[in-house]
Design a protein around this motif. Structure first.
Motif, short mmCIF file in Angstrom:
data_model
loop_
_atom_site.label_atom_id
_atom_site.label_comp_id
_atom_site.label_asym_id
_atom_site.label_seq_id
_atom_site.Cartn_x
_atom_site.Cartn_y
_atom_site.Cartn_z
N MET A 34 -13.09 -29.18 58.26
CA MET A 34 -14.47 -29.58 58.48
C MET A 34 -15.21 -29.53 57.15
O MET A 34 -15.09 -28.55 56.41
N PRO A 72 -18.47 -25.41 63.47
CA PRO A 72 -17.25 -26.18 63.25
C PRO A 72 -16.69 -26.67 64.59
O PRO A 72 -16.79 -25.98 65.60
N THR A 76 -10.78 -26.16 64.25
CA THR A 76 -10.91 -26.22 62.80
C THR A 76 -10.16 -25.06 62.15
O THR A 76 -10.28 -23.91 62.58
#
Length: 206
Positions: A34, A72, A76
Motif C-alpha cells: 500500500m 491499509p 497488506t
C-alpha cells in the motif's frame, strides 16, 4: 506489516520518486503493498492513478465512509508512506508512532544538508525514534562531482547511515509519467539504476 516512511521536511528532495519506486520494487517482489500519500500535492496518489493494470498492483488507502479514517486494505504486507514538506511537531509525532523504518532523501546541496541535519536532531528528541531504523538516501547525485564528495563527507558525521545513492537521470521522470517504476520495464533499459537500488532494498529487507 512494516511501515516505511519517506520523510524530510524540506520540499523538492525526491520523496515521491523514492516512495513510488520503493513501492514498485516491493510489489515486484510479490508483496501486497500500500502506498499512502500524506502530501497536499498528492503526487504519489496521482501516480497511482496512472499505473497500468498490467503492472504489479499497488493499493492506496481504504477510506471509511462513516468516519473518513484511512487504513491499509486487508491483506497488506508492506506500507510505504509519502510525507509532506514541513513535517514537524504533531504530524511528525503521529508518523513516528506508526513507522518501523524511515528513509530520509536528501540532495547534495547546502540547503538540503542543513535541513536534514535539523530534521535528524528533531527526530532524536522523540522517545520512539530509537525504535525506528533511519537511513539516508542521496537523490539526484551526479557522479565524480565536488557536490557528491561534500555530501559523502557530511553524511559521515550524521547518526544515520547512507543506504543508497540515486543518480540524476531522466529515467525516473519518464517512468513516473506513465505510473511506472524501474521494475516495470526491461532491466536492460535501467540496469545502472537497478544496481543503485540493491543496497537500499537489502537495508529495507533487513
Amino acid at each position: 506489516m512494516p511501515v516505511i516512511a519517506i520523510a524530510n521536511p524540506k520540499g523538492g528532495v525526491g520523496k515521491s520518486t523514492l516512495a513510488t519506486n520503493l513501492a514498485g520494487a516491493l510489489a515486484r517482489q510479490g508483496h501486497a503493498v500500500m502506498l499512502g500519500d500524506l502530501d497536499r500535492q498528492q503526487s504519489s496518489r496521482q501516480w497511482l492513478q496512472l499505473r497500468p493494470p498490467a503492472a504489479p498492483a499497488i493499493a492506496s488507502w481504504e477510506i471509511r465512509e462513516d468516519t473518513g479514517q484511512v487504513r491499509p486494505p486487508k491483506g497488506t504486507t508492506h506500507v510505504v508512506v509519502d510525507t509532506p514538506a514541513g513535517l514537524h511537531d504533531k504530524k511528525l509525532k503521529a508518523l513516528l508512532n506508526l513507522a518501523d523504518l524511515m528513509l530520509v532523501p536528501l540532495q547534495p546541496s547546502l540547503f538540503d544538508i542543513q535541513a536534514t541535519h535539523a530534521f535528524l536532531a528533531e527526530l532524536r528528541g522523540h522517545p520512539r525514534a530509537a525504535k525506528i531504523r533511519i537511513g539516508l538516501v542521496g537523490m539526484r547525485v551526479k557522479d565524480h562531482t565536488i557536490a557528491q564528495e561534500r555530501l559523502q563527507e557530511y553524511v559521515a558525521t550524521l547518526p544515520a547511515p547512507m543506504v543508497a545513492t540515486i543518480r540524476d537521470t531522466q529515467n525516473y521522470v519518464h517512468l513516473a509519467a506513465h505510473g511506472l517504476t524501474l521494475w516495470d520495464v526491461a532491466p536492460s533499459r535501467v540496469e545502472r539504476d537497478l544496481a543503485q537500488w540493491e543496497p537500499l532494498l537489502t537495508w529495507v529487507a533487513a
